[in-house]
Design an enzyme around this catalytic site. Structure first.
Site, mmCIF file in Angstrom:
data_model
loop_
_atom_site.group_PDB
_atom_site.id
_atom_site.type_symbol
_atom_site.label_atom_id
_atom_site.label_comp_id
_atom_site.label_asym_id
_atom_site.label_seq_id
_atom_site.Cartn_x
_atom_site.Cartn_y
_atom_site.Cartn_z
ATOM 1 N N HIS A 129 3.444 1.781 2.097
ATOM 2 C CA HIS A 129 4.019 2.164 3.392
ATOM 3 C C HIS A 129 5.539 2.003 3.389
ATOM 4 O O HIS A 129 6.088 1.176 2.676
ATOM 5 C CB HIS A 129 3.348 1.429 4.566
ATOM 6 C CG HIS A 129 3.710 -0.020 4.739
ATOM 7 N ND1 HIS A 129 2.805 -0.967 5.159
ATOM 8 C CD2 HIS A 129 4.876 -0.703 4.576
ATOM 9 C CE1 HIS A 129 3.413 -2.137 5.253
ATOM 10 N NE2 HIS A 129 4.657 -2.005 4.904
ATOM 11 N N ASN A 153 0.830 -1.215 0.000
ATOM 12 C CA ASN A 153 0.000 0.000 0.000
ATOM 13 C C ASN A 153 0.864 1.265 0.000
ATOM 14 O O ASN A 153 0.366 2.362 0.215
ATOM 15 C CB ASN A 153 -0.938 -0.008 1.217
ATOM 16 C CG ASN A 153 -0.163 -0.083 2.543
ATOM 17 O OD1 ASN A 153 1.063 -0.056 2.540
ATOM 18 N ND2 ASN A 153 -0.885 -0.159 3.641
HETATM 19 C C1 F6R Z 1 9.935 -3.621 7.841
HETATM 20 C C2 F6R Z 1 9.185 -2.491 7.310
HETATM 21 C C3 F6R Z 1 8.152 -2.653 6.249
HETATM 22 C C4 F6R Z 1 8.561 -3.613 5.131
HETATM 23 C C5 F6R Z 1 7.438 -3.743 4.102
HETATM 24 C C6 F6R Z 1 7.763 -4.768 3.023
HETATM 25 O O1 F6R Z 1 10.835 -3.190 8.833
HETATM 26 O O2 F6R Z 1 9.379 -1.441 7.786
HETATM 27 O O3 F6R Z 1 7.903 -1.381 5.696
HETATM 28 O O4 F6R Z 1 9.727 -3.167 4.519
HETATM 29 O O5 F6R Z 1 6.254 -4.122 4.743
HETATM 30 O O6 F6R Z 1 7.813 -6.033 3.613
HETATM 31 P P1 F6R Z 1 8.367 -7.305 2.808
HETATM 32 O O7 F6R Z 1 9.802 -7.050 2.574
HETATM 33 O O8 F6R Z 1 8.140 -8.461 3.758
HETATM 34 O O9 F6R Z 1 7.564 -7.410 1.564
#
Ligand code: F6R
Length: 242
Positions: A138, A136
């Site tokens: 973030h 999304n």
């Molecule tokens: C983790 C964090 C999140 C992840 C994001 C992507 O510390 O801050 O913003 O980077 O949710 O997660 P993955 O890499 O599991 O797809």
């Protein structure tokens, strides 16, 4: 903004690790901002390989993690503290006293956030901030909203984020509902930001984030304003870039 696309996961991971180790070789006291999740695991394992070859030491490095789940003690296997121990810290020589991760079990969350911000300020600017990207948009756990918060704060996790992270837990009910995260103000203060995005499921959001309007409804779009942003993509995530 420097966007680099790699044909294989291995090449991307080596490139990411090369950026981190190169920095620590030239600045052994560097302050690293670290992320968790699936994305940086391969980069961390390449960093471990370089460490084992004697190419770099983390003895003087300080680390600040982006976020931690609220309510999970450090020892919980899904806490971000456990993640960092498993995927990086147990395999390199960074001293425990130089490792900083918000305490998800703090009785007073506001005080914990203030403590984290004070520590960040005392340590100085983050030299290199590693980021993954949520589906999304973030970054850290700064979820899309009509306004974003500058410093470390508690957040309610969006349902899409909880569902995306449910794969690490036995069921969605076990996924914490809240987290503590660095704010976008702190993230944007880093000297260099290394955004890593992998997989076709993120091709749309990474393209929107980096080329679309700058809006708090897509927190990663704020990265467009950063003067030193490096983006590492695999071919799948990069398919909308020319
Ligand atoms: C983790 C964090 C999140 C992840 C994001 C992507 O510390 O801050 O913003 O980077 O949710 O997660 P993955 O890499 O599991 O797809």
């Amino acid at each position: 903004m420097n966007i680099l696309t790699f044909p294989s996961d291995q090449e991307l991971n080596e490139a990411g690790a090369g950026i981190v180790t190169g920095l620590v070789q030239t600045n052994p006291g560097a302050v690293l901002g670290l992320a968790t999740g699936s994305t940086p695991i391969g980069v961390y394992s390449e960093m471990i390989k370089s460490f084992r070859k004697g190419m770099v030491s983390y003895r003087r490095v300080s680390t600040f993690n982006l976020d931690e789940y609220a309510g999970l003690p450090r020892e919980h296997p899904q806490s971000y503290y456990s993640y960092m121990r498993t995927h990086l810290f147990d395999h390199i020589d960074v001293p425990e006293s130089n490792i900083h991760i918000p305490d998800g079990t703090a009785a007073n969350v506001r005080e914990e956030c203030e403590r984290y911000d004070r520590l960040l300020e005392q340590t100085g600017q983050i030299d290199l901030q590693i980021l993954g990207l949520g589906h999304n948009g973030h970054i850290g756990f700064n979820e899309p909203d009509h306004a974003l918060i500058r410093g470390t704060h508690a957040v309610r996790l969006s349902e899409t984020t909880r569902q995306a992270n449910a794969r690490f837990f036995n069921s969605i009910d076990e996924v914490p509902t809240h987290a503590i995260t660095m704010g976008v103000g702190t993230i944007l203060k880093a000297k260099t930001i290394l955004l890593i995005v992998k997989g076709s499921d993120k091709a749309g959001i990474v393209h929107t984030s980096l080329t679309g309007p700058i809006t708090t409804e897509c927190p990663a779009s704020l990265l467009q304003t950063h003067p030193h942003l490096v983006v590492l993509l695999d071919t799948e995530a990069g398919r909308f870039f020319g």
